[in-house]
Design a protein around this motif. Sequence first.
Motif, PDB file in Angstrom:
ATOM      1  N   SER A 191      30.262 -30.418 -53.604  1.00 24.19           N
ATOM      2  CA  SER A 191      30.657 -30.635 -51.390  1.00 24.19           C
ATOM      3  C   SER A 191      31.565 -31.233 -50.673  1.00 24.19           C
ATOM      4  N   LEU A 192      32.223 -32.265 -51.200  1.00 23.58           N
ATOM      5  CA  LEU A 192      32.602 -33.481 -50.814  1.00 23.58           C
ATOM      6  C   LEU A 192      33.205 -33.834 -51.930  1.00 23.58           C
ATOM      7  N   VAL A 193      34.358 -34.462 -51.126  1.00 25.40           N
ATOM      8  CA  VAL A 193      35.082 -35.780 -52.535  1.00 25.40           C
ATOM      9  C   VAL A 193      35.427 -37.416 -51.106  1.00 25.40           C
ATOM     10  N   THR A 194      34.730 -38.237 -52.256  1.00 20.28           N
ATOM     11  CA  THR A 194      35.729 -39.250 -51.441  1.00 20.28           C
ATOM     12  C   THR A 194      36.363 -40.369 -51.760  1.00 20.28           C
ATOM     13  N   LEU A 195      37.973 -39.929 -51.722  1.00 20.46           N
ATOM     14  CA  LEU A 195      39.188 -40.220 -52.741  1.00 20.46           C
ATOM     15  C   LEU A 195      39.940 -41.560 -52.134  1.00 20.46           C
ATOM     16  N   ASP A 196      39.978 -42.589 -53.142  1.00 19.06           N
ATOM     17  CA  ASP A 196      40.346 -43.636 -52.774  1.00 19.06           C
ATOM     18  C   ASP A 196      42.191 -43.259 -52.976  1.00 19.06           C
ATOM     19  N   LEU A 197      42.515 -44.487 -52.385  1.00 17.94           N
ATOM     20  CA  LEU A 197      44.426 -43.895 -52.272  1.00 17.94           C
ATOM     21  C   LEU A 197      45.019 -44.418 -53.421  1.00 17.94           C
ATOM     22  N   SER A 198      45.030 -45.991 -53.716  1.00 18.07           N
ATOM     23  CA  SER A 198      45.464 -47.016 -54.654  1.00 18.07           C
ATOM     24  C   SER A 198      45.099 -47.122 -55.677  1.00 18.07           C
ATOM     25  N   MET A 199      45.023 -46.507 -56.907  1.00 16.57           N
ATOM     26  CA  MET A 199      44.417 -45.946 -58.315  1.00 16.57           C
ATOM     27  C   MET A 199      45.802 -46.029 -59.150  1.00 16.57           C
ATOM     28  N   PRO A 200      45.506 -46.324 -60.390  1.00 17.62           N
ATOM     29  CA  PRO A 200      46.522 -46.643 -61.332  1.00 17.62           C
ATOM     30  C   PRO A 200      46.973 -44.860 -61.786  1.00 17.62           C
ATOM     31  N   GLY A 201      48.427 -44.399 -62.153  1.00 13.80           N
ATOM     32  CA  GLY A 201      48.741 -43.383 -62.799  1.00 13.80           C
ATOM     33  C   GLY A 201      48.342 -42.677 -62.003  1.00 13.80           C
ATOM     34  N   LYS A 202      47.754 -41.467 -61.157  1.00 17.17           N
ATOM     35  CA  LYS A 202      48.188 -40.538 -60.345  1.00 17.17           C
ATOM     36  C   LYS A 202      47.138 -41.320 -59.443  1.00 17.17           C
ATOM     37  N   ASP A 203      47.830 -41.857 -57.879  1.00 18.49           N
ATOM     38  CA  ASP A 203      47.373 -41.845 -57.083  1.00 18.49           C
ATOM     39  C   ASP A 203      46.725 -41.088 -56.243  1.00 18.49           C
ATOM     40  N   GLY A 204      46.226 -41.644 -54.845  1.00 19.07           N
ATOM     41  CA  GLY A 204      45.079 -41.205 -54.164  1.00 19.07           C
ATOM     42  C   GLY A 204      46.303 -39.793 -53.446  1.00 19.07           C
ATOM     43  N   GLY A 235      20.016 -32.269 -52.185  1.00 20.65           N
ATOM     44  CA  GLY A 235      21.251 -30.429 -51.614  1.00 20.65           C
ATOM     45  C   GLY A 235      22.884 -30.332 -51.853  1.00 20.65           C
ATOM     46  N   TYR A 236      23.364 -31.235 -51.243  1.00 22.49           N
ATOM     47  CA  TYR A 236      24.990 -31.724 -51.531  1.00 22.49           C
ATOM     48  C   TYR A 236      25.732 -32.711 -52.970  1.00 22.49           C
ATOM     49  N   LYS A 237      26.569 -32.355 -53.660  1.00 13.42           N
ATOM     50  CA  LYS A 237      26.996 -33.167 -54.779  1.00 13.42           C
ATOM     51  C   LYS A 237      28.277 -33.819 -53.954  1.00 13.42           C
ATOM     52  N   ILE A 238      28.549 -34.664 -54.003  1.00 17.74           N
ATOM     53  CA  ILE A 238      28.940 -35.285 -53.954  1.00 17.74           C
ATOM     54  C   ILE A 238      30.269 -36.364 -55.077  1.00 17.74           C
ATOM     55  N   LEU A 239      31.636 -36.471 -54.705  1.00 13.02           N
ATOM     56  CA  LEU A 239      32.198 -37.064 -56.167  1.00 13.02           C
ATOM     57  C   LEU A 239      33.169 -37.744 -55.622  1.00 13.02           C
ATOM     58  N   VAL A 240      32.938 -39.091 -56.020  1.00 10.12           N
ATOM     59  CA  VAL A 240      33.042 -40.228 -55.517  1.00 10.12           C
ATOM     60  C   VAL A 240      34.007 -40.689 -56.871  1.00 10.12           C
ATOM     61  N   VAL A 241      36.060 -41.022 -56.412  1.00 12.27           N
ATOM     62  CA  VAL A 241      36.758 -40.819 -57.007  1.00 12.27           C
ATOM     63  C   VAL A 241      37.625 -42.162 -56.513  1.00 12.27           C
ATOM     64  N   ASP A 242      37.553 -43.307 -56.943  1.00  9.14           N
ATOM     65  CA  ASP A 242      37.574 -45.014 -57.007  1.00  9.14           C
ATOM     66  C   ASP A 242      38.210 -45.819 -58.047  1.00  9.14           C
ATOM     67  N   ASP A 243      39.236 -46.340 -58.667  1.00  8.46           N
ATOM     68  CA  ASP A 243      39.143 -46.978 -59.508  1.00  8.46           C
ATOM     69  C   ASP A 243      38.294 -48.517 -59.749  1.00  8.46           C
ATOM     70  N   GLU A 244      37.383 -48.678 -58.668  1.00  8.68           N
ATOM     71  CA  GLU A 244      36.747 -49.544 -58.739  1.00  8.68           C
ATOM     72  C   GLU A 244      35.413 -49.767 -59.048  1.00  8.68           C
ATOM     73  N   PRO A 245      35.136 -50.020 -59.805  1.00  7.10           N
ATOM     74  CA  PRO A 245      33.385 -49.639 -60.761  1.00  7.10           C
ATOM     75  C   PRO A 245      32.348 -49.982 -59.182  1.00  7.10           C
ATOM     76  N   ASP A 246      32.753 -51.024 -58.550  1.00  5.85           N
ATOM     77  CA  ASP A 246      31.908 -51.758 -57.570  1.00  5.85           C
ATOM     78  C   ASP A 246      32.059 -50.369 -56.055  1.00  5.85           C
TER      79      ASP A 246
END
Lengths: 177, 575
Positions: free
Chosen positions: B498-511, B452-463
């Motif tokens: 419902s939740l975002v997991t956020l990487d800090l080191s990303m090209p462009g706009k950082d975490g 029932g939850y939708k989670i947004l995964v933000v990371d520049d590494e595909p793995d």
Amino acid sequence: MTMVEKKINNSKVRLVRGDITDIDVEAFIYDITADAKLGTGYGSAIMARGGKTVQEELDAIGTCPTGEAIITGAGKMKAKHIIHVNGPKFHEPDQEGKLRSAITAALKRAEENQIKQLAFPPIGTGFYQVDLQLCTRVLVDAVSEHLKGTTGLDEVLFVALDTREFKPFEAHIGQGG
Amino acid sequence: MTKKDVSWKVQKMMELLPPKLSRQVVLSLVSCVHCGMCNEACHYVKSIPDDPKMTPSYKADQLRKIFKANHDWTGRVAPKWVGAKTPITEEDLEELKDIAFGTCTNCRRCTYNCPMGVDTATVNRVMRGLLTRVGVMPEGVWAVSKDSWEIGNQMGVLMEDYQETLEWISEELVDELGDEKAAIPIDKKNANIVYTVNPREVKYDPRTITNAAMIFYAAGEDWTMPSFGWDQTNFGLFSGDDVMGGNIYKHLEEKFKELSGNLLVISECGHGYRSTRCEGPNWSATPQDFRMESSVTTMLRYIKEGKIKVDKTKNTEKVTFHDSCNNARSCGLYEEPRELLELVTTDFQEMYPNRQENYCCTGGGGAMSMAEYTPRRLKSGKIKAEQLAATGAKIVVTSCHNCVDGLGDLIKHYKLDMEVKQLVDLVAEALVMEKPAEVPEEKPAEAATLAGYKILVVDDEPDMRTFLSTVFEDNGASVIEAADGEQALTLAKSEKPSLVTLDLSMPGKDGGEVYASIRQDPQLAKLPVCIVTGRPELRKLIYDRDVPRPEGYLDKPVSEKDILVNARKILDLSE
């Protein structure tokens, strides 16, 4: 715990892992400074496990020049004797020559005192910066050569504290030493 | 001057220098403009202002002169102009020893204040390393280094003494808690946590081990202490001997792997944390392929996850917090101890300046082992003593054993009305033992259903995106992915997760920028965020911003269990 074992004439060479000041052996080698003070590291382990008599015996002898070896009792330790050698320290010139001289002197003290079982650590390869590959090669070679001649030694142990020390010993013994 | 006139020690040092000339070191050697900004940052200069030899640039100049004389074109062209000079005699080396060991604690406060990016502490450590390799060092450094090499810990604690201490602590705990399970397990295989300590705890302050054991017991943790490779401290950091540093790290790593532990926990010790967590893999040239964390993080997690209960009213005296240079400036452990303090004390007062600008305790860099420099060390602590007194606190808390000793000395010397404690002491004090803890039945990860939850995964590494998405989807969540900051913000608005997991080191706009945008957008401000980063030093991107803290924070590598426990907790809380 024995990891590697080899027979040379009537004597045995064994590579074990552990603290050389706490193994069950007749005599072991300690790398001392010229002022014949035990100091810290294995020196403080000798004092803690053996009591103050070892340093008292050393004080009576007074000094141990580079490349030489002197013998004392081992106090209350499992061993009966300690042969103190003064190997090369840090990067002083002629490491190999000084090392060979110290090992030869140690073996001579052992034979003079009818010691049957003797344990060597890698001499000076930690704090004193002696090259570990060089030391283990010279040590294994010198002991092997000695055991091929006339000797009262039944067994020589090489004692490695950790993997870093164990591996080069294992390789040199395996190469025939 | 012929080569024969130069001491063999100097000749050897010159041979050993080139491999130490990393880009970082060379940059620090060539870019100093002697502007004097570092003077304002150094506690030696602040407390002993009339001695120019206390300035960080003077200290770094000692190696700079050698570098210019032997490796830099300016030294070849105009040696006198640029001050190029190589030491000659052993007396010269003794002088260098007194500067490198006796006038700097390698705290790196000057590094943070240098507009040119000169890392004086690193330069000073290189000088220390060259000197120790040829046997030139203070007596205390000699003694401690030899213990580390030959006994396997820096205080020469023998195996039987270590085991006896743990047995004695175990007996006391079993008596006090009335439960055999409260004993400390030694060399237990497959335990979740392998706990490593500072030999000072074994030798002088076993209370901290008792307190940690009590906390593990209360949390129902499956833990153990190793019989060898238990010393998480590392004098190689202080003596500059990378070979020794790498070897000590290997003792921990090998024992941890032999025991098949899941997580290596490092008790509160600044230089131990830095050496083990950050420097050891480099010194030993081995990849860091297992998880480790500070016990501060572990204790904080226990409280947040409800594994232990604490009553902060048990610690009502005013406390202040001292950032250890190695934990904080060098490893970014700024916020966790503060968050923990807020949870276990009622009256927390920051000292000023704090975090990366905090002043040294004077006990760092191995200074506590160098008795010959004690009068100067105590004098250099004047600024620290004033800083402590201004807080009005009765307790100064720190997460470092060198800081405990350094601050303790200053409190005595400057007659301050306060005592030093560590977080483990305050957490143990606040601990509410409701009932004897039960040994843990591992809860299956599947229990953490996310249906029932939708989670947004933000990371520049595909793995990493694939890993996190798979874990969430396997537990019932629907997942959307973003590979950069812009995409993350667009999806956060359009998909309403419902939740975002956020990487800090990303090209462009950082975490950090993404996080600030989320918090500052009225439509997204309440959206729960869990930071997942492989670069803990970047946490300042989050915590330096004037926005509420994220709901979760995880260091990579992250396990399936960790991410699920955190996601579940955050989502429960958000409801």
